[in-house]
Design an enzyme around this catalytic site. Structure first.
Site, mmCIF file in Angstrom:
data_model
loop_
_atom_site.group_PDB
_atom_site.id
_atom_site.type_symbol
_atom_site.label_atom_id
_atom_site.label_comp_id
_atom_site.label_asym_id
_atom_site.label_seq_id
_atom_site.Cartn_x
_atom_site.Cartn_y
_atom_site.Cartn_z
ATOM 1 N N LYS A 196 -31.474 92.420 76.272
ATOM 2 C CA LYS A 196 -33.226 91.694 74.748
ATOM 3 C C LYS A 196 -33.492 93.452 74.312
ATOM 4 C CE LYS A 196 -33.803 87.744 76.116
ATOM 5 N NZ LYS A 196 -32.810 87.570 77.254
HETATM 6 C C1 LIG Z 1 -35.251 81.702 75.330
HETATM 7 C C2 LIG Z 1 -35.326 83.414 76.911
HETATM 8 N N1 LIG Z 1 -36.384 82.956 78.019
HETATM 9 C C3 LIG Z 1 -36.765 82.824 78.993
HETATM 10 C C4 LIG Z 1 -35.653 83.696 78.984
HETATM 11 C C5 LIG Z 1 -35.667 84.350 80.640
HETATM 12 O O1 LIG Z 1 -35.369 85.477 81.290
HETATM 13 P P1 LIG Z 1 -35.016 86.671 82.304
HETATM 14 O O2 LIG Z 1 -33.539 86.881 81.943
HETATM 15 O O3 LIG Z 1 -36.578 88.093 82.113
HETATM 16 O O4 LIG Z 1 -35.316 85.525 83.415
HETATM 17 C C6 LIG Z 1 -34.308 83.812 78.524
HETATM 18 C C7 LIG Z 1 -33.390 85.460 79.177
HETATM 19 O O5 LIG Z 1 -32.215 85.199 79.417
HETATM 20 C C8 LIG Z 1 -34.269 83.710 77.289
HETATM 21 O O6 LIG Z 1 -32.907 83.597 76.680
#
Ligand SMILES: Cc1ncc(COP(=O)(O)O)c(C=O)c1O
Length: 397
Positions: A196
């Site tokens: 990210k």
């Molecule tokens: C659109 C979206 N929502 C939620 C997430 C979840 O985030 P995390 O990997 O920090 O749990 C991601 C991560 O890949 C994502 O791309």
């Protein structure tokens, strides 16, 4: 283009594969982490509040709640929105599964409306058509980093008394009609995974202007307990009460120090992502088989991801072959996303599947994600463009 593709035994555009995304951690970041490691508080300490405050300021809201990852951020948002068994939540199908899983954690049912064919963002008309008397919330996903049409979604949410949640995990640093991402919905969720914009290893944040929702989410991330270890230490008290079923979704001070240090660099990094996207757009305008996604005029796109859509009518091969050919050229192509309603879990639990969202499904067959991250050099960008040109010209119909 005369040279033979690497997938057919030719020389690749580059030897070492360029990833599609990568973190950037510098000496400042490392020093910030070391400082915390030498301090008294590794978790529930002062860095958590500092990171929350800096993040809230950055997106222009009053409250930010740090949690252990983006998925926990979405789960906390569903808890704050009081989603429970029998409730329906409208979710974009063109996203990572976590955007919908958070609804299921709370016992709710996700509904998947189709997306806009140009942007692949939630189409407000399809959202409205899905609403029933059981619908309680909308989760709008700022796919790739482009903010959704929040005015249209807010109007629908207001009319039907729904909570509007932004899954802004791709979009920190973006804006909609001049208003920053993070301030556009009742609750906005962010991720600090290494691919990210900024990273804390794993990490997440929820932003809101509602102090009551923020207070509830702070309890939720701490087992459902009203005070944390440091607060009890300060009060000289051992007593605590668990008032609801929560989780351990805390973000450590070590991670918050890294996040604070990364946040300072975010504006420059978003600008670099936008510059890379401009160079890709200019190059792909010359390649008829390659279509970038449309960016609306009233947004600033944060470009967590850069996708192209292949015009398969102009190519002799399918997306899988173009993907494999790009990887062989040393370009870390990827695909975002397999529509959520295709996953076996959703098919089995909720009876979703092929045909539910024709626009998302057709786009999925054509999409390829190309590398974009601030640390990419201009030569890296050129390598991507050269490789895409080589592959699409070789396979031109
Ligand atoms: C659109 C979206 N929502 C939620 C997430 C979840 O985030 P995390 O990997 O920090 O749990 C991601 C991560 O890949 C994502 O791309």
């Amino acid at each position: 283009m005369s040279s033979k593709l690497a997938i057919d035994g030719g020389a690749p555009v580059r030897e070492a594969r360029l990833p599609y995304g990568r973190q950037w951690v510098d000496e400042d970041d490392i020093a910030a982490v070391i400082e915390v490691l030498r301090s008294d508080w590794l978790t529930t300490g002062p860095k958590v509040g500092e990171f929350e405050e800096a993040f809230a300021d950055f997106v222009g809201v009053t409250e930010a709640v740090a949690v252990s990852n983006g998925t926990a951020a979405l789960h906390a948002a569903m808890y704050a929105a009081n989603i429970g068994p029998g409730d329906e939540v409208i979710v974009s199908p063109m996203t990572f599964a976590a955007s919908a899983n958070c609804v299921v954690y709370q016992g709710g049912t996700p509904l998947f409306p189709d997306v806009d064919p140009d942007t692949l963002l939630l189409d407000p008309a399809h959202v409205e058509a899905k609403i029933t008397s059981r619908t309680k919330a909308i989760i709008a996903v700022d796919y790739a980093g482009q903010p959704c049409d929040y005015d249209a979604l807010q109007a629908i949410a207001d009319q039907h008394n729904l909570t509007l949640v932004a899954d802004a995990c791709h979009a920190i640093g973006g804006s909609y009609q001049g208003r920053p991402v993070g301030s556009l919905a009742d609750l906005s969720a962010f991720s600090f995974h290494p691919v990210k914009h900024i990273t804390t290893g794993e990490g997440g944040m929820i932003t809101t202007d509602d102090p009551n929702l923020a207070r509830r989410m702070r309890i939720f991330r701490n087992h459902g307990i009203t005070t944390d270890h440091r607060q009890r230490e300060q009060q000289g008290s051992w007593f605590y009460e668990m008032v609801d079923l929560g989780y351990n979704y805390r973000l450590t001070d070590i991670q918050c120090a890294l996040g604070l240090s990364q946040l300072r660099k975010l504006p420059g990094w978003v600008a670099r992502r936008q510059e890379i996207a401009r160079r890709y757009n200019a190059a792909f305008a010359e390649m008829p088989a390659v279509e970038p996604l449309v960016v609306r005029e009233d947004v600033s796109h944060a470009y967590h991801l850069y996708m192209i859509r292949l015009d398969l009518d102009r190519l002799q091969v399918n997306r899988a072959r173009v993907f494999a050919a790009l990887r062989a050229e040393g370009i870390g192509a990827n695909v975002h996303y397999i529509p959520v309603h295709y996953h076996p879990f959703y098919r089995q639990r909720f009876g979703t599947g092929h045909g539910l969202c024709p626009v998302a499904e057709a786009a999925y067959e054509q999409l390829i994600t190309l590398p974009i991250f601030p640390h990419m050099s201009d030569d890296d960008i050129d390598d991507v463009i050269v490789a895409v040109r080589k592959v699409v010209e070789t396979y031109r119909r």
